[in-house]
Design a protein around this motif. Structure first.
Motif, PDB file in Angstrom:
ATOM      1  N   LEU A 180      28.978  -4.395  33.728  1.00 56.65           N
ATOM      2  CA  LEU A 180      27.674  -5.085  34.092  1.00 56.65           C
ATOM      3  C   LEU A 180      26.836  -5.685  32.810  1.00 56.65           C
ATOM      4  O   LEU A 180      26.967  -4.838  31.825  1.00 56.65           O
ATOM      5  CB  LEU A 180      26.875  -4.343  34.935  1.00 56.65           C
ATOM      6  CG  LEU A 180      27.189  -3.603  36.408  1.00 56.65           C
ATOM      7  CD1 LEU A 180      26.190  -2.738  37.033  1.00 56.65           C
ATOM      8  CD2 LEU A 180      27.365  -4.827  37.144  1.00 56.65           C
ATOM      9  N   GLN A 181      26.511  -6.629  33.169  1.00 53.68           N
ATOM     10  CA  GLN A 181      25.746  -7.232  31.778  1.00 53.68           C
ATOM     11  C   GLN A 181      24.616  -8.184  32.466  1.00 53.68           C
ATOM     12  O   GLN A 181      24.841  -9.302  33.061  1.00 53.68           O
ATOM     13  CB  GLN A 181      26.500  -8.163  30.929  1.00 53.68           C
ATOM     14  CG  GLN A 181      25.967  -8.388  29.406  1.00 53.68           C
ATOM     15  CD  GLN A 181      26.861  -8.784  28.548  1.00 53.68           C
ATOM     16  OE1 GLN A 181      27.774  -9.645  28.678  1.00 53.68           O
ATOM     17  NE2 GLN A 181      26.743  -8.201  27.159  1.00 53.68           N
ATOM     18  N   ASN A 182      23.222  -8.038  31.979  1.00 58.53           N
ATOM     19  CA  ASN A 182      22.026  -8.627  32.767  1.00 58.53           C
ATOM     20  C   ASN A 182      22.284  -8.747  34.257  1.00 58.53           C
ATOM     21  O   ASN A 182      21.832  -9.775  34.508  1.00 58.53           O
ATOM     22  CB  ASN A 182      22.052 -10.060  31.876  1.00 58.53           C
ATOM     23  CG  ASN A 182      21.964  -9.771  30.410  1.00 58.53           C
ATOM     24  OD1 ASN A 182      21.284  -8.835  29.784  1.00 58.53           O
ATOM     25  ND2 ASN A 182      22.344 -10.707  29.740  1.00 58.53           N
ATOM     26  N   GLY A 183      22.471  -7.922  34.756  1.00 55.31           N
ATOM     27  CA  GLY A 183      22.673  -7.598  36.360  1.00 55.31           C
ATOM     28  C   GLY A 183      23.917  -8.319  36.908  1.00 55.31           C
ATOM     29  O   GLY A 183      23.994  -8.434  37.866  1.00 55.31           O
ATOM     30  N   GLU A 241      17.202   0.289  29.239  1.00 59.61           N
ATOM     31  CA  GLU A 241      17.770  -0.613  30.507  1.00 59.61           C
ATOM     32  C   GLU A 241      18.949  -0.769  30.118  1.00 59.61           C
ATOM     33  O   GLU A 241      19.920  -1.034  31.404  1.00 59.61           O
ATOM     34  CB  GLU A 241      16.705  -1.824  30.672  1.00 59.61           C
ATOM     35  CG  GLU A 241      15.349  -1.232  31.087  1.00 59.61           C
ATOM     36  CD  GLU A 241      15.358  -0.733  32.446  1.00 59.61           C
ATOM     37  OE1 GLU A 241      16.015  -0.806  33.319  1.00 59.61           O
ATOM     38  OE2 GLU A 241      14.647   0.576  32.409  1.00 59.61           O
ATOM     39  N   GLN A 242      19.429  -1.213  29.109  1.00 55.78           N
ATOM     40  CA  GLN A 242      20.905  -1.520  29.047  1.00 55.78           C
ATOM     41  C   GLN A 242      21.783  -0.320  29.217  1.00 55.78           C
ATOM     42  O   GLN A 242      22.920  -0.405  29.821  1.00 55.78           O
ATOM     43  CB  GLN A 242      21.203  -2.047  27.571  1.00 55.78           C
ATOM     44  CG  GLN A 242      20.703  -3.324  27.054  1.00 55.78           C
ATOM     45  CD  GLN A 242      20.566  -3.684  25.565  1.00 55.78           C
ATOM     46  OE1 GLN A 242      20.692  -2.889  24.779  1.00 55.78           O
ATOM     47  NE2 GLN A 242      20.585  -4.930  25.245  1.00 55.78           N
ATOM     48  N   ASN A 267      28.266   0.817  35.488  1.00 54.69           N
ATOM     49  CA  ASN A 267      29.589   0.157  35.516  1.00 54.69           C
ATOM     50  C   ASN A 267      30.680   0.532  36.588  1.00 54.69           C
ATOM     51  O   ASN A 267      31.161   1.719  36.694  1.00 54.69           O
ATOM     52  CB  ASN A 267      30.219   0.452  33.983  1.00 54.69           C
ATOM     53  CG  ASN A 267      31.631  -0.518  33.639  1.00 54.69           C
ATOM     54  OD1 ASN A 267      31.875  -1.056  34.744  1.00 54.69           O
ATOM     55  ND2 ASN A 267      31.868  -0.665  32.523  1.00 54.69           N
ATOM     56  N   GLU A 306      22.140   0.362  32.934  1.00 53.53           N
ATOM     57  CA  GLU A 306      23.223  -0.841  33.312  1.00 53.53           C
ATOM     58  C   GLU A 306      24.751  -0.443  33.071  1.00 53.53           C
ATOM     59  O   GLU A 306      25.526  -0.505  34.035  1.00 53.53           O
ATOM     60  CB  GLU A 306      22.918  -2.278  32.873  1.00 53.53           C
ATOM     61  CG  GLU A 306      23.664  -3.274  33.455  1.00 53.53           C
ATOM     62  CD  GLU A 306      23.182  -4.579  32.956  1.00 53.53           C
ATOM     63  OE1 GLU A 306      22.803  -5.385  33.713  1.00 53.53           O
ATOM     64  OE2 GLU A 306      23.383  -4.983  31.809  1.00 53.53           O
TER      65      GLU A 306
END
Length: 467
Positions: A77-80, A337-338, A345, A341
């Motif tokens: 996942l990256q930026n949702g 937050e990163q 994964n 996320e």
């Protein structure tokens, strides 16, 4: 199915060798070489890596069979957004095995285009071996091999290198330089060589972060069907990456990673960034692995999708970890937050049992420094970390979870649990376990006893709700 070779990559442009890379494993190919590729695609670097296989057995033959081409699959996942992409890497020029190509290795010293040295030879790679000598072909250790190369470079009267080790040890650049200087003394290479080492080379400490699961053994055929070719050194990795380099900003002139938009930080002091990673990535991993396993959860993703445990993780970040790290709060919130996320994964299948290996030493390194700072700053106990500590003591009893640790540590807990009335005082007071007497922390013994009692009677889910 056709093997990946240059026949599959039309009009492949050969880039001059500008980087010497010690280590041909999954991480370096999905981290450093992937970044070289991104710079080359933007016309910013125009360079490739010549890879040195650090041990006698490695991937040279497999890479050579594929013309040193391989695929990186980014999954996560990256930026949702779900990222599931593949890209053929063309940034490795060749692989040298110094055990069979010693002269070819030494000749790297003569190549003027080579400016940068990177390495990842495992945590044990940056080590001193007294038996190594200048006459060995090759010496055993990576630092000894590097010393030979640097000495050859010096004898040719050429400029030095920017040296950036990626091994996961603290102050890796300083440690590498220290050992190289030791070999220079052992081998009587002379004052002038030492001066050249000190003045013409830049040894940087660095911190790397990207989860690289590696070759997808269980789904390799699915990848081959999707790609239309076979790749025996295909490597999977998460989209997130960060590289913190402690050194002068001028190194980015030769190595324009930041200009390519890559998540690279060059700083005069990497300590806060190391603390950020250890405490905001590794710390929550350790805390959740203890408590969530007692609640019957088995993966990091399952923890983050569980509403109760997600609140626990959020509270651990917000209330206890972020306030204790010496970086701007806004920057830490973004990083946290990163991390969350990354924890979600769907491709990772990150088992809590794997994270829980050697939990005591991990708690000491990842959580205890923040725990102590919180107590000193707030004059109170951090509820989330205290709950994790209680769960750790209970889990090492061995009847709910089988602990995986050094046999001496397990024996210490077994002995302490022979008397349940005194186990908390015995364990918290064991300086060999924690590096300090934790019973000296006000109210900790009493709170840990309460938390263990609640774990026994009501379970981990009730305990974390109280946090």
């Amino acid at each position: 199915m056709t093997l990946l070779t240059k026949k599959i990559v039309p009009n492949l442009e050969c880039q001059p060798e500008r980087v010497i890379q010690f280590g041909e494993g999954n991480f370096m190919r999905a981290f450093v070489d992937w970044q070289l590729q991104q710079m080359n695609q933007q016309g910013l670097f125009n360079g490739s890596s010549v890879v040195v296989q650090p041990i006698e057995q490695g991937l040279k033959d497999l890479l050579d069979a594929q013309d040193d081409l391989y695929t990186v699959a980014l999954q996560g996942l990256q930026n949702g957004e779900v990222i599931d992409s593949v890209e053929i890497m063309t940034s490795v020029s060749r692989v040298i095995n110094p055990y069979t190509q010693w002269q070819a290795y030494k000749e790297l010293a003569s190549q003027d285009d080579l400016e940068i040295i990177v390495s990842n030879t495992t945590e044990a790679g940056i080590a001193y071996h007294k038996e190594d000598s200048l006459a060995a072909m090759p010496p055993k250790s990576f630092p000894a091999k590097l010393t030979v190369l640097l000495h050859e470079r010096y004898k040719l009267g050429k400029k030095g290198f920017i040296i950036i080790p990626c091994e996961l040890i603290d102050r890796n650049g300083d440690k590498l330089k220290e050992i190289v200087l030791q070999y220079a003394t052992d081998w009587a290479l002379g004052h002038d060589f030492v001066t050249w080492l000190e003045t013409q080379n830049t040894f940087c400490c660095s911190l790397v972060d990207r989860i690289v699961p590696g070759f997808p053994r269980d789904t390799a055929q699915d990848f081959y069907d999707k790609l239309g070719y076979e790749d025996k050194v295909l490597v999977t990795a998460e989209p997130f990456m960060v590289w913190v380099i402690e050194g002068p900003q001028t190194i980015m002139t030769a190595f324009p990673l930041q200009k390519a938009g890559l998540n690279v930080i060059v700083t005069e002091d990497m300590t806060p960034y190391r603390e950020r990673k250890v405490h905001l990535l590794n710390g929550p991993h350790t805390a959740m692995s203890i408590l969530a396993r007692l609640a019957g959860l088995d993966t990091v993703e399952a923890v983050m999708k569980d509403l109760d445990f997600r609140k626990y993780v959020d509270g651990l970040f917000t209330d206890e970890l972020i306030p204790m790290i010496d970086l701007p709060i806004s920057e830490l919130v973004v990083f946290a937050e990163q991390v969350k996320e990354r924890f979600l994964n769907p491709f990772a299948n990150h088992q809590l049992s794997a994270i829980a290996l050697n939990t005591v030493s991990k708690f000491v390194a990842r959580l205890l420094p923040v725990f102590n700072q919180y107590v000193d700053t707030k004059n109170a106990l951090p509820k989330h970390m205290t709950a994790a500590l209680a769960a750790l003591i209970l889990s090492y009893r061995g009847d709910k979870i089988v602990p995986q640790d050094d046999e001496n540590i397990i024996a210490t807990f077994n002995k302490a649990w022979e008397d349940p009335e005194t186990v908390v005082v015995t364990i918290l007071g064991n300086v060999d376990l924690w590096g300090q007497d934790l019973t000296a922390i006000s109210d900790l013994v009493a709170q840990v006893k309460k938390d263990i009692a609640l774990l026994e009677t009501a379970g981990a889910r009730v305990l974390i709700k109280k946090c």
